[in-house]
Write an enzyme that holds these catalytic residues in place. Structure first.
Site, PDB file in Angstrom:
ATOM      1  N   GLU A 284       5.113  -9.956  12.528  1.00 45.87           N
ATOM      2  CA  GLU A 284       4.263  -8.773  12.606  1.00 45.87           C
ATOM      3  C   GLU A 284       4.428  -8.072  13.956  1.00 45.87           C
ATOM      4  O   GLU A 284       4.443  -6.836  14.033  1.00 45.87           O
ATOM      5  CB  GLU A 284       2.800  -9.160  12.394  1.00 45.87           C
ATOM      6  CG  GLU A 284       2.490  -9.627  10.981  1.00 45.87           C
ATOM      7  CD  GLU A 284       2.843  -8.588   9.930  1.00 45.87           C
ATOM      8  OE1 GLU A 284       2.404  -7.429  10.074  1.00 45.87           O
ATOM      9  OE2 GLU A 284       3.579  -8.922   8.982  1.00 45.87           O
ATOM     10  N   TRP A 287       7.677  -6.272  13.779  1.00 46.66           N
ATOM     11  CA  TRP A 287       7.535  -5.027  13.010  1.00 46.66           C
ATOM     12  C   TRP A 287       7.006  -3.919  13.910  1.00 46.66           C
ATOM     13  O   TRP A 287       7.450  -2.769  13.839  1.00 46.66           O
ATOM     14  CB  TRP A 287       6.573  -5.222  11.836  1.00 46.66           C
ATOM     15  CG  TRP A 287       7.225  -5.606  10.544  1.00 46.66           C
ATOM     16  CD1 TRP A 287       7.212  -6.837   9.954  1.00 46.66           C
ATOM     17  CD2 TRP A 287       7.990  -4.760   9.664  1.00 46.66           C
ATOM     18  NE1 TRP A 287       7.919  -6.801   8.770  1.00 46.66           N
ATOM     19  CE2 TRP A 287       8.400  -5.547   8.570  1.00 46.66           C
ATOM     20  CE3 TRP A 287       8.354  -3.413   9.707  1.00 46.66           C
ATOM     21  CZ2 TRP A 287       9.160  -5.022   7.517  1.00 46.66           C
ATOM     22  CZ3 TRP A 287       9.111  -2.901   8.661  1.00 46.66           C
ATOM     23  CH2 TRP A 287       9.505  -3.691   7.584  1.00 46.66           C
ATOM     24  N   TRP A 316       5.189  16.730  -4.748  1.00 43.74           N
ATOM     25  CA  TRP A 316       3.841  16.178  -4.579  1.00 43.74           C
ATOM     26  C   TRP A 316       2.829  17.046  -5.335  1.00 43.74           C
ATOM     27  O   TRP A 316       2.935  18.271  -5.342  1.00 43.74           O
ATOM     28  CB  TRP A 316       3.472  16.143  -3.099  1.00 43.74           C
ATOM     29  CG  TRP A 316       4.371  15.312  -2.228  1.00 43.74           C
ATOM     30  CD1 TRP A 316       5.257  15.768  -1.295  1.00 43.74           C
ATOM     31  CD2 TRP A 316       4.452  13.888  -2.185  1.00 43.74           C
ATOM     32  NE1 TRP A 316       5.891  14.719  -0.682  1.00 43.74           N
ATOM     33  CE2 TRP A 316       5.418  13.545  -1.202  1.00 43.74           C
ATOM     34  CE3 TRP A 316       3.808  12.858  -2.874  1.00 43.74           C
ATOM     35  CZ2 TRP A 316       5.753  12.228  -0.899  1.00 43.74           C
ATOM     36  CZ3 TRP A 316       4.138  11.538  -2.581  1.00 43.74           C
ATOM     37  CH2 TRP A 316       5.108  11.246  -1.597  1.00 43.74           C
ATOM     38  N   ASN A 351      -4.961  -4.875   6.949  1.00 41.64           N
ATOM     39  CA  ASN A 351      -3.590  -4.423   6.725  1.00 41.64           C
ATOM     40  C   ASN A 351      -3.177  -4.446   5.257  1.00 41.64           C
ATOM     41  O   ASN A 351      -2.487  -3.537   4.787  1.00 41.64           O
ATOM     42  CB  ASN A 351      -2.602  -5.250   7.550  1.00 41.64           C
ATOM     43  CG  ASN A 351      -1.205  -4.650   7.516  1.00 41.64           C
ATOM     44  OD1 ASN A 351      -1.004  -3.505   7.903  1.00 41.64           O
ATOM     45  ND2 ASN A 351      -0.234  -5.406   7.017  1.00 41.64           N
ATOM     46  N   TRP A 369       2.377  11.728   1.715  1.00 40.59           N
ATOM     47  CA  TRP A 369       1.991  10.666   2.636  1.00 40.59           C
ATOM     48  C   TRP A 369       1.446  11.218   3.952  1.00 40.59           C
ATOM     49  O   TRP A 369       0.624  10.581   4.620  1.00 40.59           O
ATOM     50  CB  TRP A 369       3.177   9.737   2.926  1.00 40.59           C
ATOM     51  CG  TRP A 369       4.353  10.384   3.613  1.00 40.59           C
ATOM     52  CD1 TRP A 369       5.429  10.978   3.037  1.00 40.59           C
ATOM     53  CD2 TRP A 369       4.552  10.512   5.032  1.00 40.59           C
ATOM     54  NE1 TRP A 369       6.294  11.463   3.984  1.00 40.59           N
ATOM     55  CE2 TRP A 369       5.792  11.190   5.220  1.00 40.59           C
ATOM     56  CE3 TRP A 369       3.824  10.116   6.150  1.00 40.59           C
ATOM     57  CZ2 TRP A 369       6.300  11.489   6.485  1.00 40.59           C
ATOM     58  CZ3 TRP A 369       4.336  10.412   7.427  1.00 40.59           C
ATOM     59  CH2 TRP A 369       5.546  11.084   7.581  1.00 40.59           C
ATOM     60  N   TRP A 392       2.993   4.341   6.614  1.00 39.15           N
ATOM     61  CA  TRP A 392       2.826   5.315   5.540  1.00 39.15           C
ATOM     62  C   TRP A 392       4.155   5.651   4.867  1.00 39.15           C
ATOM     63  O   TRP A 392       4.221   5.758   3.631  1.00 39.15           O
ATOM     64  CB  TRP A 392       2.153   6.571   6.087  1.00 39.15           C
ATOM     65  CG  TRP A 392       0.659   6.441   6.011  1.00 39.15           C
ATOM     66  CD1 TRP A 392      -0.195   6.045   6.983  1.00 39.15           C
ATOM     67  CD2 TRP A 392      -0.147   6.671   4.853  1.00 39.15           C
ATOM     68  NE1 TRP A 392      -1.478   6.006   6.520  1.00 39.15           N
ATOM     69  CE2 TRP A 392      -1.488   6.393   5.220  1.00 39.15           C
ATOM     70  CE3 TRP A 392       0.116   7.096   3.547  1.00 39.15           C
ATOM     71  CZ2 TRP A 392      -2.546   6.512   4.306  1.00 39.15           C
ATOM     72  CZ3 TRP A 392      -0.939   7.227   2.649  1.00 39.15           C
ATOM     73  CH2 TRP A 392      -2.252   6.939   3.028  1.00 39.15           C
TER      74      TRP A 392
END
Length: 486
Positions: A284, A287, A316, A351, A369, A392
């Protein structure tokens, strides 16, 4: 090192930004050393830019958290004989001119600051250097600086797994030892006045303890008591199984190096052993580094560009009413709505739930997004462009090493799997306290046509059918099949 003789009243500045701490602050340590070597007076500054914050949608709760930490930082610096001055400017455009004049009038020989990954911040710093500000930037927002974890072609990785493998190999070669608090540079007592950020609206962050001490206690307790079960517990929002450090990392009250060092002190094998209990949390942290490295390597990400250029072809729907329902926790899917209520009430979201609500917005509702990413920034205590943008775009299927467009979280099965007893849902949706677990996880089993059902009246029906929404998303998002990136 020979000691230079400085001109009378010579100064050095420590410019605090996203590093509101004394411990393991490389820029602060460097500024203290420069002050001693050059017999200069050290002063700390923080530049408040309310118009820039508004442009960047910084959440009012995060601004409150920053203000609280600035007051604590001023007191801690005073004990070192360092004054902290909060300077108010409107935007980054004014910083270079102001600092050039400030340095000239105050006889400043050097300005130390930690580098930041976002494009506006990097352009601000470059403008300062070009204006003649003696700015010395130190890359400390990551453990390994952006541009140092590259593939065999000397390029930034576009997939996380090989990046993490290379990151661990490089990190294993270095001593990961956080710096301590610098020694006092003066015996002059400085009594700081209360700091209030100008022209900003704040929302109380009192649910979160402030200060380096609080952050260090969270880190120590997490590593000692929770890391060994982190892999098993991290996806269950009703369990206190995560570190809760993201708000402190976002404004630099704790550093990535401190986190990695604490983890490896308890689980030294985590960096080389896939089976280590510490490996999941280490991933994590990696990341986090991956997304920050991407932000530097691909500056367009800071401008809301899709990483996958094929995403520009997505049609969208962007229905404003459905977006409002998502924001307000009125989608009719209890797990989604409880998560959105958690965000609004606490400024934070678990998360696992961030992934689920992002998938729902972008795939079930086919809303861009960027709408969700902005809403998150406007409410998150731990708002961080790199992580928010990366997360996102991952959820929408248009980012770097993203979730495939055809992977669409089922909000009902996610609810059943990760909040099986409904404890999290009932906490944030108390109006559903009387519902049984079957109703919580599968709200379609109730009749929305029953006008005598007061519970049905108190909670909205699902705004979209999962199966129909999934089929629609697979059709619309199929333009991502041609995986062009960059």
């Amino acid at each position: 090192m020979p000691t230079a003789t400085a001109a009378p009243d010579a100064r050095v500045l420590m410019w605090f930004r996203q590093d509101l701490r004394l411990e393991d602050n490389q820029a602060l340590t460097a500024s203290c050393e420069w002050a001693r070597t050059h017999l200069a007076r050290l002063k700390a500054i923080y530049i408040a830019t309310p118009a820039q914050w508004a442009l960047h949608d910084v959440a009012p709760i995060q601004l409150d958290f920053i203000e609280r930490h600035l007051n604590l930082l001023a007191t801690s610096l005073a004990a070192l004989g360092i004054e902290l001055e909060v300077i108010q400017l409107d935007s980054f455009d004014e910083v270079a001119h102001f600092l050039k004049d400030y340095c000239q009038s105050q006889r400043v020989g050097a300005v130390f600051a930690g580098a930041e990954p976002e494009i506006n911040e990097r352009q601000r710093d470059q403008a300062c250097i070009q204006a003649g500000v003696p700015l010395q930037l130190i890359e400390e927002h990551c453990l390994l600086a952006p541009g140092t974890v590259l593939n065999q072609s000397g390029e930034m990785y576009r997939v996380f797994t090989p990046f993490s493998r290379k990151w661990r190999a490089l990190a294993a070669e270095r001593a990961i030892s956080p710096l301590g608090v610098p020694s006092p540079v003066s015996h002059i007592a400085v009594d700081p006045a209360p700091i209030h950020l100008p022209r900003v609206t704040t929302v109380s962050s009192e649910l979160w303890p402030a200060g380096e001490g609080a952050a260090q206690r969270l880190l120590t307790e997490f590593v000692a008591q929770k890391v060994h079960r982190y892999k098993q517990n991290r996806d269950f929002p009703a369990i206190d199984g995560t570190s809760s450090l993201s708000p402190y990392l976002a404004i630099g009250v704790v550093s990535a190096r401190q986190c990695v060092a604490a983890l490896l002190h308890r689980f030294p094998e985590a960096i080389v052993d896939d089976t280590s209990p510490g490996r999941t949390w280490l991933n994590e942290l990696i990341w986090r580094e991956f997304y920050r490295h991407l932000l530097v390597a691909f500056p367009a990400l800071s401008k809301n560009h899709n990483f996958n250029s094929q995403a520009k072809h997505i049609r969208w729907r962007n229905d404003p009413a459905e977006f409002r329902a998502w924001c307000e926790g009125r989608t009719g899917y209890p797990l989604i709505d409880a998560a959105m209520r958690q965000l609004k009430q606490t400024g934070w979201m678990h998360n696992r739930l961030r992934m689920v609500v992002a998938s729902f917005l972008t795939k079930h509702l086919l809303i861009d997004w960027r709408w969700g990413e902005r809403y998150f920034r406007q409410h998150l205590l731990d708002g961080d462009l790199a992580a928010n943008n990366g997360g996102w775009q991952w959820a929408a299927g248009c980012g770097c090493d993203a979730q495939p467009y055809f992977r669409i979280f089922n909000p009902m099965s996610q609810s059943e799997k990760f909040d099986p007893d409904g404890r999290f849902i009932r906490k944030f949706l108390p109006e559903l306290a009387a519902w049984d677990n079957q109703q919580l996880h599968h709200p379609s089993v109730r009749s929305c046509d029953d006008l005598f059902d007061t519970q049905a009246l108190a909670y909205p029906c699902a705004i979209v059918d999962h199966r129909a929404a999934r089929a629609r998303a697979l059709t619309v998002l199929a333009v991502l099949k041609k995986a062009k990136v960059g």
